[in-house]
Design a protein around this motif. Structure first.
Motif, PDB file in Angstrom:
ATOM      1  N   GLU A  76       0.723  -1.240  -0.094  1.00 58.53           N
ATOM      2  CA  GLU A  76       0.123  -0.091  -0.071  1.00 58.53           C
ATOM      3  C   GLU A  76       0.927   1.189  -0.049  1.00 58.53           C
ATOM      4  O   GLU A  76       1.652   1.414   0.748  1.00 58.53           O
ATOM      5  CB  GLU A  76      -0.930   0.178   1.396  1.00 58.53           C
TER       6      GLU A  76
ATOM      7  N   ILE B 150     -17.013   2.963  -3.218  1.00 58.80           N
ATOM      8  CA  ILE B 150     -15.825   2.470  -2.627  1.00 58.80           C
ATOM      9  C   ILE B 150     -15.473   3.539  -2.045  1.00 58.80           C
ATOM     10  O   ILE B 150     -15.081   4.703  -2.569  1.00 58.80           O
ATOM     11  CB  ILE B 150     -14.924   1.878  -3.662  1.00 58.80           C
TER      12      ILE B 150
ATOM     13  N   LEU C  54     -11.585   4.753   0.840  1.00 60.40           N
ATOM     14  CA  LEU C  54     -10.708   4.278   1.650  1.00 60.40           C
ATOM     15  C   LEU C  54     -10.834   4.545   3.000  1.00 60.40           C
ATOM     16  O   LEU C  54     -10.578   3.622   3.890  1.00 60.40           O
ATOM     17  CB  LEU C  54      -9.325   5.140   1.263  1.00 60.40           C
TER      18      LEU C  54
ATOM     19  N   THR D 101     -18.246  -0.402  -0.002  1.00 58.74           N
ATOM     20  CA  THR D 101     -16.983  -1.169   0.364  1.00 58.74           C
ATOM     21  C   THR D 101     -16.027  -0.327   0.500  1.00 58.74           C
ATOM     22  O   THR D 101     -15.833   0.708   0.057  1.00 58.74           O
ATOM     23  CB  THR D 101     -16.754  -2.242  -0.859  1.00 58.74           C
TER      24      THR D 101
ATOM     25  N   GLY E 140     -11.926   0.260   0.366  1.00 59.93           N
ATOM     26  CA  GLY E 140     -11.189  -0.005  -0.728  1.00 59.93           C
ATOM     27  C   GLY E 140     -10.004   1.157  -1.251  1.00 59.93           C
ATOM     28  O   GLY E 140     -10.614   2.237  -0.949  1.00 59.93           O
ATOM     29  N   SER E 141      -9.267   0.675  -1.858  1.00 59.56           N
ATOM     30  CA  SER E 141      -8.370   1.993  -2.300  1.00 59.56           C
ATOM     31  C   SER E 141      -8.208   1.979  -3.945  1.00 59.56           C
ATOM     32  O   SER E 141      -8.299   0.856  -4.532  1.00 59.56           O
ATOM     33  CB  SER E 141      -6.859   1.566  -2.066  1.00 59.56           C
TER      34      SER E 141
ATOM     35  N   LEU F  98      -8.190  -1.551  -6.956  1.00 55.41           N
ATOM     36  CA  LEU F  98      -9.413  -1.745  -6.529  1.00 55.41           C
ATOM     37  C   LEU F  98      -9.920  -3.281  -6.385  1.00 55.41           C
ATOM     38  O   LEU F  98      -9.552  -3.910  -7.177  1.00 55.41           O
ATOM     39  CB  LEU F  98     -10.361  -1.069  -7.931  1.00 55.41           C
ATOM     40  N   PRO F  99     -10.816  -3.305  -5.475  1.00 56.44           N
ATOM     41  CA  PRO F  99     -11.365  -4.772  -5.324  1.00 56.44           C
ATOM     42  C   PRO F  99     -12.406  -5.098  -6.250  1.00 56.44           C
ATOM     43  O   PRO F  99     -13.408  -5.598  -5.925  1.00 56.44           O
ATOM     44  CB  PRO F  99     -11.896  -4.578  -3.742  1.00 56.44           C
TER      45      PRO F  99
ATOM     46  N   GLU G  81      -5.681   1.132 -13.089  1.00 61.21           N
ATOM     47  CA  GLU G  81      -6.946   0.499 -12.289  1.00 61.21           C
ATOM     48  C   GLU G  81      -8.149   0.723 -12.854  1.00 61.21           C
ATOM     49  O   GLU G  81      -9.078  -0.144 -13.373  1.00 61.21           O
ATOM     50  CB  GLU G  81      -6.913   0.897 -10.841  1.00 61.21           C
TER      51      GLU G  81
END
Length: 219
Positions: A3, A78, A80, A98, A100-101, A105-106, A135
């Motif tokens: 990260e 989404i 962070l 959700t 996520g970053s 991305l998830p 991404e």
């Protein structure tokens, strides 16, 4: 992927200010006419492309995610900040949110019909924007649409000592020229279809740019 270090400061800062941010941030109905119109255009082109759901990346408390849903878009959020996601889930329980970053991305490859990045990329150091835009390209289906909006400037780097209710924050903001953002999106394989630059007026202190782009169809 490890990260990036800046994310910890952004996450902690927005967790700290989340409740005050929600009290102060404008709802979509309170935005200026051009901003509302661009969101409506994005919703229309994403629906017309019909390539899959739309991710509101950096969704905060979910106000714009819910607005897209009200416009008929299959949208989810989404962010962070776990605190922001908690507020979004409380206010909009019918939608999915959700943690996520945007640097990882998830989301599966080519899963999305659209991505909205609404005032959410300016905390990313310029040297890492190619990671974020890669991404976006990875997760968009061919023909998928992107809307990116936010403040632009002449390579300005801002570090506010406090924000939203006087809470101390440790993130930085990076305001790049609009042409540089266009170039980075182009190098990521995303084709710009329109751009709107709004100069400062009595209601805004900084220049704002909105970009619409698409991922090309396969040959």
């Amino acid at each position: 992927m490890t990260e990036p270090s800046y994310l910890a400061a952004v996450r902690e800062s927005y967790d700290t200010v989340a409740a005050d941010y929600l009290k102060r941030v404008k709802t979509p109905a309170e935005l200026d006419p051009l901003s509302r119109a661009m969101l409506a255009v994005f919703a229309e082109v994403a629906q017309a492309a019909d390539r899959g759901p739309v991710a509101d990346v950096g969704c905060g408390p979910g106000l714009v995610t819910a607005h897209l849903a009200d416009l008929g878009v299959s949208a989810f959020g989404i962010d962070l900040s776990p605190k922001m996601i908690e507020l979004a889930r409380q206010a909009h329980p019918r939608l999915d949110f959700t943690v996520g970053s945007m640097t990882a991305l998830p989301i599966r490859d080519e899963e999305l019909g659209g991505i909205l990045a609404y005032y959410s990329t300016h905390h990313t150091p310029p040297e890492l924007l190619p990671v974020v835009f890669a991404e976006f390209h990875r997760t968009l289906a061919p023909g998928g649409r992107l809307m990116l909006a936010g403040y632009v400037g002449d390579d300005e780097h801002l570090r506010p000592a406090q924000a939203y209710g006087g809470h101390p924050v440790s993130y930085e903001s990076h305001l790049l020229p609009a042409d540089r953002i266009v170039g980075l999106l182009d190098r990521a394989g995303l084709v710009i279809t329109s751009r709107l630059v709004q100069e400062p007026d009595s209601g805004a202190k900084r220049t704002v740019a909105t970009f619409l782009a698409r991922k090309p169809e396969r040959p």
